[in-house]
Motif scaffolding. Structure first.
Motif, PDB file in Angstrom:
ATOM      1  N   SER A  46      47.421   8.688  36.119  1.00 47.53           N
ATOM      2  CA  SER A  46      47.556   8.522  34.661  1.00 47.53           C
ATOM      3  C   SER A  46      47.711   9.864  33.974  1.00 47.53           C
ATOM      4  O   SER A  46      48.476  10.000  33.024  1.00 47.53           O
ATOM      5  CB  SER A  46      46.332   7.828  34.094  1.00 47.53           C
ATOM      6  N   LEU A  47      46.972  10.867  34.471  1.00 44.05           N
ATOM      7  CA  LEU A  47      47.001  12.168  33.820  1.00 44.05           C
ATOM      8  C   LEU A  47      48.386  12.787  33.904  1.00 44.05           C
ATOM      9  O   LEU A  47      48.915  13.335  32.934  1.00 44.05           O
ATOM     10  CB  LEU A  47      45.960  13.071  34.487  1.00 44.05           C
ATOM     11  N   ILE A  48      49.011  12.675  35.087  1.00 46.43           N
ATOM     12  CA  ILE A  48      50.336  13.270  35.262  1.00 46.43           C
ATOM     13  C   ILE A  48      51.350  12.608  34.338  1.00 46.43           C
ATOM     14  O   ILE A  48      52.149  13.265  33.684  1.00 46.43           O
ATOM     15  CB  ILE A  48      50.801  13.106  36.724  1.00 46.43           C
ATOM     16  N   PRO A  55      51.582  17.625  26.769  1.00 49.61           N
ATOM     17  CA  PRO A  55      51.145  18.609  27.762  1.00 49.61           C
ATOM     18  C   PRO A  55      49.792  19.232  27.464  1.00 49.61           C
ATOM     19  O   PRO A  55      49.143  19.759  28.355  1.00 49.61           O
ATOM     20  CB  PRO A  55      52.227  19.685  27.714  1.00 49.61           C
ATOM     21  N   ARG A  56      49.348  19.118  26.206  1.00 48.66           N
ATOM     22  CA  ARG A  56      48.083  19.768  25.872  1.00 48.66           C
ATOM     23  C   ARG A  56      46.883  19.148  26.572  1.00 48.66           C
ATOM     24  O   ARG A  56      45.822  19.730  26.617  1.00 48.66           O
ATOM     25  CB  ARG A  56      47.862  19.681  24.369  1.00 48.66           C
ATOM     26  N   SER A 130      41.532   6.233  31.529  1.00 44.32           N
ATOM     27  CA  SER A 130      41.596   5.818  30.125  1.00 44.32           C
ATOM     28  C   SER A 130      41.442   7.011  29.203  1.00 44.32           C
ATOM     29  O   SER A 130      42.071   7.070  28.141  1.00 44.32           O
ATOM     30  CB  SER A 130      40.493   4.815  29.819  1.00 44.32           C
ATOM     31  N   CYS A 131      40.621   7.983  29.628  1.00 46.75           N
ATOM     32  CA  CYS A 131      40.400   9.172  28.787  1.00 46.75           C
ATOM     33  C   CYS A 131      41.689   9.945  28.619  1.00 46.75           C
ATOM     34  O   CYS A 131      42.027  10.372  27.511  1.00 46.75           O
ATOM     35  CB  CYS A 131      39.324  10.043  29.438  1.00 46.75           C
ATOM     36  N   ALA A 132      42.441  10.108  29.719  1.00 47.67           N
ATOM     37  CA  ALA A 132      43.686  10.863  29.630  1.00 47.67           C
ATOM     38  C   ALA A 132      44.673  10.169  28.704  1.00 47.67           C
ATOM     39  O   ALA A 132      45.311  10.798  27.850  1.00 47.67           O
ATOM     40  CB  ALA A 132      44.305  11.031  31.018  1.00 47.67           C
TER      41      ALA A 132
END
Lengths: 176, 351
Positions: A46-48, A55-56, A130-132
């Motif tokens: 998910s983060l990627i 991008p931040r 979910s956080c990302a």
């Protein structure tokens, strides 16, 4: 226990306590790493994807990955502690009650730590995903969801604490 | 197992779900629409859009802009995003993404067949087709004389083949039959999509069932209203309704016998979710019905994003983007024709 010469209880106590100990140590490290890896891939994918448009979020959200990694480190630490509890006893003492107790203590400690870390890693991983995604949409949400993750990672710590207390029980009979 | 998708969804779908959520954050907001509605000329619109995500697509257009160019470039952006997602997807997500475009395929087929009937040039028609619904042998559609030939020559190789049942006759194609054919194909497509989502299970099936049921009900109401006063018999009308949705089966029975809009309203007001839509319109007015349906659809699509780890977000994103392109087309047309007072008649804000 007195009984017919073939009974399950007799079969169980004839298994060497060293078998139980070895399996316990294997579970401590193996299943913990399984939980950590599971959590890391859930967060990482998910983060990627989210970082392409925003991008931040990358540097801050690596914290989720670090929390998952901590779970694997707990497993390594406990496995090392457990293996220092292993002692050799002479062949006549292998099936003594105290040896069995020590074997079972190490086994139980391994299971406790392994499975507590498995679910902890999963929990932190899903929350991290979910956080990302939320952080990418609205950056004020990050700190709040991080608090949820911190509570989640406490679960692994509970497992480690109880596991270490259990392993303190692992005293083999003194060699005379 | 419903509730445990979080454990395995991200293996194959995590990256794409994050990408589609990133795209969603680029949808135009109410502030953007307010700016666009204030524009005087199409060049102003282009300038405002270049500050949004549409920038790279519009900046190379020469100055006398047409509304069709704006719409075409915005659609191109949607197509690029869709193709990027489709090539990254694995099964079953790739099949799911392909299902989303079959509706456009049906519309393109009907467009070409109707155009050929009215003796338009095939190339001109191909340019008007929606890019998401293109397939290889689409130009051959102009050759077919009746539905059986249509099927045998072209459609048997496309994903639309299973939607042609034995009920498609070898009648010649005329306007009425083409509309019936469109609605029959769409009915089969919706039912097929619904079954596919049910098979996927979990959160996907729950969310998509709700969205598709609303689509089926909306089409039932539109078919009813459009066929009032035509030669379509009640049985034929009933055959065009899908076999799922809130209105199935009792609502369909009642809708089939409706002869005017007030009767349709009386039927729909028995269903609480649709009562609020019909309550917004005063008696005898049906122009606002389209906009009311779009607003309800947008509301439900936005709700699909509330849950994570399902495929409904992809469907919702495509539909929301299409709604945004419809909004842009309406605004551009109003500005180009100097009818800015009517701009708010048909713009549905997404956020």
């Amino acid at each position: 226990m007195v009984g017919a010469s073939s009974s399950w209880s007799r079969a169980l106590v004839q298994i060497s306590p060293y078998t139980f100990s070895a399996i316990g140590i294997a579970i401590a490290i193996g299943v913990s790493v399984l939980g950590a890896a599971w959590g890391i891939y859930i967060t990482g994918s998910s983060l990627i994807g989210a970082a392409i448009k925003a991008p931040r979020i990358t540097s801050k959200n690596l914290i989720s990955v670090i929390f998952c990694e901590a779970v694997a480190i707990y497993g390594v630490i406990v496995a090392i502690i457990l293996q220092t509890k292993l002692e050799s006893v002479p062949a006549s003492n292998i099936y003594a009650a105290e040896s069995l107790r020590a074997g079972y203590a190490i086994f139980a400690s391994g299971i406790i730590v392994g499975f507590a870390n498995l679910v902890c890693g999963l929990c932190v991983g899903i929350i991290g995903s979910s956080c990302a995604l939320s952080d990418a949409q609205n950056s004020s949400l990050f700190v709040k969801i991080l608090v949820i993750e911190i509570f989640g990672s406490a679960l692994g710590l509970f497992g480690v604490i109880v596991g270490i207390i259990m392993s303190a029980q692992a005293t083999w009979p003194a060699t005379t | 197992m419903y509730g445990f998708e979080a454990m395995t969804f991200n293996i194959h779908g995590g990256y794409l779900e994050a990408i589609v959520r990133g795209h969603r954050s680029g949808l135009l907001t109410a502030a953007d629409y307010n700016n666009l509605c204030q524009c005087e000329t199409l060049d102003d619109i282009k300038m405002h859009l270049s500050a949004t995500e549409y920038g790279p697509y519009l900046q190379n257009e020469p100055s006398p802009l047409h509304t069709t160019t704006i719409v075409e470039k915005c659609t191109l952006k949607l197509v690029d995003e869709y193709k990027h997602m489709l090539c990254q997807a694995t099964e079953p997500l790739s099949t799911f993404l392909e299902y989303i475009t079959y509706g456009h395929m049906i519309d393109n087929v009907v467009l070409i067949v109707t155009g050929t009937l009215h003796e338009r040039d095939v190339q001109e028609l191909l340019e008007k087709c929606h890019p998401l619904g293109m397939f290889d042998s689409i130009a051959t559609l102009a050759v077919a004389q009746n539905m059986r030939e249509l099927y045998r020559l072209v459609l048997v190789d496309t994903p639309l083949a299973p939607y042609f049942s034995e009920r498609i006759t070898s009648e010649d194609l005329d306007d009425m039959n083409i509309e019936i054919m469109r609605n029959t194909l769409y009915k089969a497509y919706l039912e097929d999509f619904y079954q596919f989502c049910q098979k996927l299970g979990g959160a996907t099936s729950e969310i998509m069932s709700d969205l598709l049921a609303f689509e089926a009900d909306r089409r039932a109401v539109n078919i009813t209203i459009n066929s009032i006063g035509t030669e379509l018999t009640r049985d034929d009308r009933k055959k065009l309704y899908s076999n799922f949705g809130l209105l199935y089966p009792y609502g369909h029975e009642e809708l089939a016998v409706c002869e005017d809009i007030d009767q349709v309203r009386a039927v729909m007001e028995k269903y609480p979710p649709y009562q609020s839509i019909f309550a917004k319109m005063s008696y005898g007015e049906s122009q606002m019905l389209d906009k009311a349906f779009y607003e309800e659809e947008v509301k439900r699509l936005c709700l699909a994003f509330e849950q994570q780890f399902h495929y409904g977000v992809f469907f919702a994103y495509m539909r929301l983007r299409e709604q945004e392109i419809r909004n842009l087309m309406w605004i551009s047309e109003c500005v180009a024709q100097n009818q800015k007072s009517r701009v708010h008649d048909s713009v549905v804000f997404i956020f």
